[in-house]
Write a protein that holds these residues in place. Structure first.
Motif: not given
Length: 289
Positions: A142-146, A205-209
């Motif tokens: 899945p992809r985010k809007p950006d 690629m991704v940030h989590y808390p």
């Protein structure tokens, strides 16, 4: 321990290996080499490739995934390995490993659907974290809007997964299995990004808390760093139990040359043609082909 630059060809079908640089063998320092070797062979399902009095190599199809080295000091830092992540070729392979765990009563510590992958979590007898997972196909991520990759931690339906397993006795991890990624405990995520992104060239690629996920070639992550139990941690000392080093595998000569240049510019060293460097917490990376 100096990692060899000789290795079997990786499985071309693994999403993690469709990148200029990916993760190879992970070396762990063991208090009890014999017991830990037996665990990775009999419980995890890796084949024993080589063993002597002071070390062991385990993997699949001649490709080393885990190296164990005898002699380990008590850790002085909470930094180090969060988990090594073994990537299976298919969902059925993950189901077969889960059935093996259920039949042999291997205790799991977690099971998650990360949208891009499905994962099972456990720890070896010396507390080293292990993830066993399978990737969804890249076009299914899945992809985010950006346009960025969307990841999450959702419940994995173990009963449904188990229903897809074969009935045959478990014969070990299948051909095509590889090391998918490595997840580290770090003292500071911006410092981890500065090292792995700005110096070594991995993409964020991704940030989590409290966690950062970085990769090469558009994969969801080859390297992650979190501060969930290690905020402010200082450098590890040589010979500490747990992570000794891990391999960065370059896909070809050009990728090797590019990463070698980055490693040396980041303060790394080269011995016998093998470049290596340590991150801010003394986690050591070794570049191979």
């Amino acid at each position: 321990m100096v990692a060899t630059i000789e290795r079997a060809a990786p499985a071309a079908t693994l999403e993690a290996h469709q990148a200029p640089v990916f993760i190879g063998a992970v070396t762990l320092r063991a208090h009890d080499l014999q017991a830990l070797t037996a665990y990775y062979r009999d419980v995890i399902g890796l084949g024993l490739i080589r063993q002597d009095a002071g070390s062991a190599e385990l993997g699949v199809g001649g490709q080393v995934l885990v190296r164990l080295v005898a002699g380990a000091a008590r850790p002085t830092s909470t930094a180090g390995l969060f988990h090594l992540a073994i990537l299976l070729p298919s969902r059925r392979d993950l189901a077969n490993w889960l059935r093996h765990a259920a039949v042999t009563r291997i205790p799991l510590e977690g099971a998650s659907d990360h949208l891009v992958s499905e994962a099972l979590y456990l720890s070896d007898p010396e507390g080293n974290g292990i993830e066993i997972y399978r990737d969804r196909k890249r076009e299914e991520w899945p992809r985010k809007p950006d346009g960025g990759i969307a990841m999450a931690t959702e419940r994995l339906d173990l009963d449904k997964l188990l229903s897809e397993a074969d009935d045959a006795a478990y014969a070990g991890m299948p051909e095509g299995t590889g090391m998918g990624h490595i997840h580290l405990r770090v003292g500071d995520t911006p410092a981890a990004e500065a090292f792995y992104r700005d110096l070594l060239g991995f993409d964020l690629m991704v940030h989590y808390p409290g966690a950062s996920f970085l990769a090469s070639g558009g994969y969801h992550h080859h390297i992650a760093g979190n501060i969930w139990g290690s905020r402010g941690a200082g450098p590890r000392q040589p010979g500490e139990a747990g992570l000794d080093c891990f391999e960065l595998v370059a896909r070809d000569a050009a990728d090797f040359a590019a990463m070698r240049q980055r490693i040396l510019a980041a303060g790394g060293k080269e011995a016998d043609g093998v470049p290596s460097v340590t991150d801010p917490w003394n986690n050591r990376l070794v570049l191979v082909r």
